[in-house]
Design an enzyme around this catalytic site. Structure first.
Site, PDB file in Angstrom:
ATOM      1  N   ARG A 293       0.857  -1.181   0.000  1.00  0.00           N
ATOM      2  CA  ARG A 293       0.000   0.000   0.000  1.00  0.00           C
ATOM      3  C   ARG A 293       0.897   1.237   0.000  1.00  0.00           C
ATOM      4  NH1 ARG A 293      -4.298  -0.360   4.784  1.00  0.00           N
ATOM      5  NH2 ARG A 293      -4.974   1.613   3.839  1.00  0.00           N
TER       6      ARG A 293
ATOM      7  N   HIS B 161      -3.499   0.467  -3.382  1.00  0.00           N
ATOM      8  CA  HIS B 161      -4.420   0.801  -2.303  1.00  0.00           C
ATOM      9  C   HIS B 161      -4.991  -0.475  -1.688  1.00  0.00           C
ATOM     10  CE1 HIS B 161      -4.287   4.919  -3.956  1.00  0.00           C
ATOM     11  NE2 HIS B 161      -4.235   4.286  -5.113  1.00  0.00           N
TER      12      HIS B 161
END
Length: 309
Positions: free
Chosen positions: A102, A249
């Site tokens: 991430r 993400h």
């Protein structure tokens, strides 16, 4: 009915396939590698005596020769068969790693807000600065295992188009590619809100998402099911690439991780993907191996566990 046939005449490729794939399979657990290799060579000889290639012109089939050096297709019709051909044409047997991380902690993460295009927090910037050293170590360790040397193998970095992923990758020295398809799940009218604000403003939607998180679609946004479909081109490209580092993400990495590790769809939205960690996935013949490396840089926990019914 569609037939898929793989034919290989290259002795070096066959030997490498036996050593790297077959010897780790269920047939040769706890068997001496030299004995197992000879046994599989005999098995190939038996196959050659009875095997019949697909030659009937009326059958839909695809034939891969020498791991895709040549591809023969016949009577392929429709969307599904075309997608299968595209998929198998992009497969390869080279050793590789897929690293996923991430973005560093963002200002929205600190505020418990979803979506948006926020900058990194001070701790997120720390992670971005520390990431190059970690990636170099991971690649060097990989070279020692695969090649027996310390020569860092090539890698390409993929990011989304959002600032927090690009900022996380800014100190990495490797080639970079931005994918719009890697952008975070679109939260529609809820973009920039906290979960408490969503529960107050859209109580029915909040409950509907808890009831079926994979299929729930944000008003004016996406569902996890939509995201999985959006990621199909990314997955197809991943299958034909070698070493890739994806900086994306939470929802995106959940979907990619679920593909490689064969997670059920209803569990996909609850896979834990902490900030400031790198997931290392090694595709194998009988599944994928994975391990995680976490840097000692604090970050908020954005994971929401599955509600108890």
């Amino acid at each position: 009915v569609m037939f898929i046939e793989s034919v290989c005449h290259e002795p070096s490729v066959i030997l490498r396939n036996i050593q790297e794939v077959k010897l780790s399979g269920p047939d040769y657990i706890k068997v001496d590698p030299e004995i197992a290799e000879k046994d599989f060579q005999r098995r190939i000889a038996y196959y050659e005596q009875v095997y019949e290639t697909v030659t009937e012109p009326e059958y839909a089939h695809v034939q891969l020769i020498n791991v895709g050096d040549m591809v023969v297709i016949n009577r392929i019709r429709g969307w599904l068969q075309s997608r299968i051909v595209y998929f198998v044409m992009n497969l390869h047997v080279a050793s590789r790693r897929i690293f996923m991380s991430r973005h560093g902690e963002s200002m929205f993460n600190l505020q418990q807000r979803i979506g948006g295009d926020a900058d990194l927090s001070p701790r997120g910037k720390q992670y971005a600065e520390a990431l190059p050293e970690l990636v170099t170590k991971l690649l060097t360790d990989m070279a020692r295992v695969d090649e027996g040397n310390d020569e860092e193998p090539p890698i390409v970095v993929w990011t989304s188009t959002l600032k927090r992923t690009r900022q996380t990758a800014q100190h990495l020295k490797y080639p970079k590619l931005q994918w719009k398809s890697l952008d975070e799940l679109d939260s529609g009218v809820c973009d920039g809100m906290t979960y408490d604000e969503i529960e107050k403003a859209y109580p029915e939607d909040f409950q509907a998402r808890d009831d079926d998180k994979f299929n729930y679609r944000y008003r004016g946004g996406e569902s996890y099911r939509d995201l999985v479909l959006r990621l199909e081109p990314v997955i197809m490209e991943l299958e034909r690439q070698e070493n890739i580092l994806i900086i994306a993400h939470q929802a995106v990495i959940r979907a990619l991780y679920a593909y490689f590790l064969s997670y059920p769809l209803d569990e996909l939205p609850y896979i834990r993907v902490p900030l400031h960690s790198v997931l290392c996935i090694t595709p194998k013949a009988y599944g994928c191996e994975e391990h995680r490396v976490r840097l000692n840089i604090d970050a908020v926990d954005t994971h929401r566990p599955k509600p108890k019914k």
